[in-house]
Design an enzyme around this catalytic site. Structure first.
Site, PDB file in Angstrom:
ATOM      1  N   ASN A 107     -12.666  15.787 -55.173  1.00 39.30           N
ATOM      2  CA  ASN A 107     -12.950  14.814 -56.230  1.00 39.30           C
ATOM      3  C   ASN A 107     -12.356  13.451 -55.884  1.00 39.30           C
ATOM      4  OD1 ASN A 107     -14.024  17.017 -57.447  1.00 39.30           O
ATOM      5  ND2 ASN A 107     -12.333  17.341 -58.873  1.00 39.30           N
ATOM      6  N   HIS A 124     -12.471  13.495 -49.836  1.00 40.54           N
ATOM      7  CA  HIS A 124     -13.599  12.553 -49.879  1.00 40.54           C
ATOM      8  C   HIS A 124     -13.187  11.139 -50.274  1.00 40.54           C
ATOM      9  CE1 HIS A 124     -16.576  16.159 -50.416  1.00 40.54           C
ATOM     10  NE2 HIS A 124     -16.291  15.932 -49.152  1.00 40.54           N
ATOM     11  N   CYS A 135     -13.771  -6.263 -42.655  1.00 34.77           N
ATOM     12  CA  CYS A 135     -12.403  -6.389 -42.118  1.00 34.77           C
ATOM     13  C   CYS A 135     -11.483  -5.265 -42.606  1.00 34.77           C
ATOM     14  CB  CYS A 135     -11.818  -7.752 -42.493  1.00 34.77           C
ATOM     15  SG  CYS A 135     -11.514  -7.947 -44.266  1.00 34.77           S
ATOM     16  N   CYS A 156     -13.704 -12.238 -45.691  1.00 32.67           N
ATOM     17  CA  CYS A 156     -14.747 -12.311 -44.653  1.00 32.67           C
ATOM     18  C   CYS A 156     -16.162 -12.238 -45.216  1.00 32.67           C
ATOM     19  CB  CYS A 156     -14.535 -11.200 -43.620  1.00 32.67           C
ATOM     20  SG  CYS A 156     -14.975  -9.579 -44.224  1.00 32.67           S
ATOM     21  N   THR A 194     -15.727  24.719 -57.633  1.00 29.54           N
ATOM     22  CA  THR A 194     -16.517  24.171 -56.521  1.00 29.54           C
ATOM     23  C   THR A 194     -17.574  25.166 -56.068  1.00 29.54           C
ATOM     24  OG1 THR A 194     -16.420  23.268 -54.264  1.00 29.54           O
ATOM     25  CG2 THR A 194     -14.695  24.869 -54.847  1.00 29.54           C
ATOM     26  N   ASN A 219     -13.991  29.903 -61.759  1.00 29.06           N
ATOM     27  CA  ASN A 219     -15.287  29.239 -61.942  1.00 29.06           C
ATOM     28  C   ASN A 219     -16.039  30.003 -63.029  1.00 29.06           C
ATOM     29  OD1 ASN A 219     -17.962  28.082 -61.499  1.00 29.06           O
ATOM     30  ND2 ASN A 219     -17.291  27.550 -59.431  1.00 29.06           N
TER      31      ASN A 219
END
Ligand code: APR
Length: 253
Positions: A107, A124, A135, A156, A194, A219
């Site tokens: 997450n 992630h 940059c 930049c 998950t 789950n």
């Protein structure tokens, strides 16, 4: 607390957690569902409402305004309001009490840290930080009002993107290395919310299993892991099951 989960399975899981020298939690979108953040997959999942192309790196560079509009709506307007829930808090308490070494999370919502967890490996990335694609200067999302999109770097002028990985990007190397280390060292892996559908994250629990870890899974629905590597399946919502686990851990300690 009224038990919706098989009490014998809870007791066995708690026994393993108490005997363990190194427990790692591996979390997915499901742990944040009760904070009001929808999962990615399934009927009410984000990908049934939004086109995941907005998180494709090539699309982002060619259509930055459209990508940013959708990213703002999902990850900042909507996710930004979410608060850590009881399951995040149980994991923080387990770490503080010495029952949990670390969390590998897929997450990007920062809710484990907001609950007080310290050893969080973000597989992630995170939505609270932003990074310049030119940059690599880092920003906080609070540095911007997000009224004028797409965001551009003050130094930049290159595009700024959220510091979570898009489709087509590699896993942050340090997070990847720490996850492998945990999978090699852990004797218990606690999977929460998950599906195990996204590579390479989905391989981490398999690696843990092949290194001898026992797999406890929480789950409401069976996942890709359930019939493959899970040793104890605690079927139910994260807040309920984790609440029961904590209650039993404390009572029997
Ligand atoms: N408590 C626990 N689990 C729940 C709950 C709940 N209250 N509600 C739903 N779930 C479970 C679902 O049954 C499902 O197995 O959470 C899981 C969510 O699955 P996904 O949406 O596939 O999320 P995840 O596995 O984290 O996805 C992995 O996919 O798009 C990418 O990068 C994104 O990190 C994400 C990755």
């Amino acid at each position: 607390m009224s038990s919706s989960v098989n009490q014998l399975s809870i007791s066995k899981a708690v026994k393993w957690l108490k005997q363990s020298n190194y427990t790692t939690a591996f979390t997915g979108a499901g742990i944040s569902v009760e904070s009001g953040i929808p999962p990615f997959r399934g009927e009410d999942g984000l990908w049934s409402k939004y086109d995941p192309i907005v998180l494709d790196l090539d699309y982002f560079h060619t259509h930055p305004a459209h990508s940013w509009d959708v990213i703002k709506e999902i990850f900042y307007d909507f996710f930004g309001e979410a608060k850590a829930n009881a399951a995040h808090i149980v994991l923080a308490k387990m770490e503080a009490a010495g029952f949990l070494k670390n969390i590998i999370t897929q997450n990007i919502d920062n809710l484990h840290q907001e609950a007080g967890s310290k050893a969080v490996i973000e597989f992630h990335g995170n939505s609270r930080t932003l990074v310049c694609t030119g940059c690599h200067k880092q920003y906080s999302n609070s540095d911007f009002s997000l009224d004028e999109l797409p965001l551009r770097c003050e130094d930049c002028n290159a595009l700024i993107k959220p510091d979570f990985i898009f489709f087509g990007e590699g896993i942050p190397p340090l997070a990847y290395q720490k996850s492998i280390e945990a999978a090699e060292k852990a004797d218990v892996f606690l999977l929460i919310g998950t599906t195990g559908e996204v590579m390479p994250a989905s391989q981490i629990p398999h690696l843990a299993k092949s290194n001898g870890a026992k797999i406890i899974e929480v789950n409401p629905n069976p996942s890709n892991y359930t019939h493959q590597i899970t040793d104890i399946f605690l079927q139910g919502k994260a807040t309920e099951v984790m609440g029961e686990i904590l209650e039993n851990l404390i009572q029997t300690s």
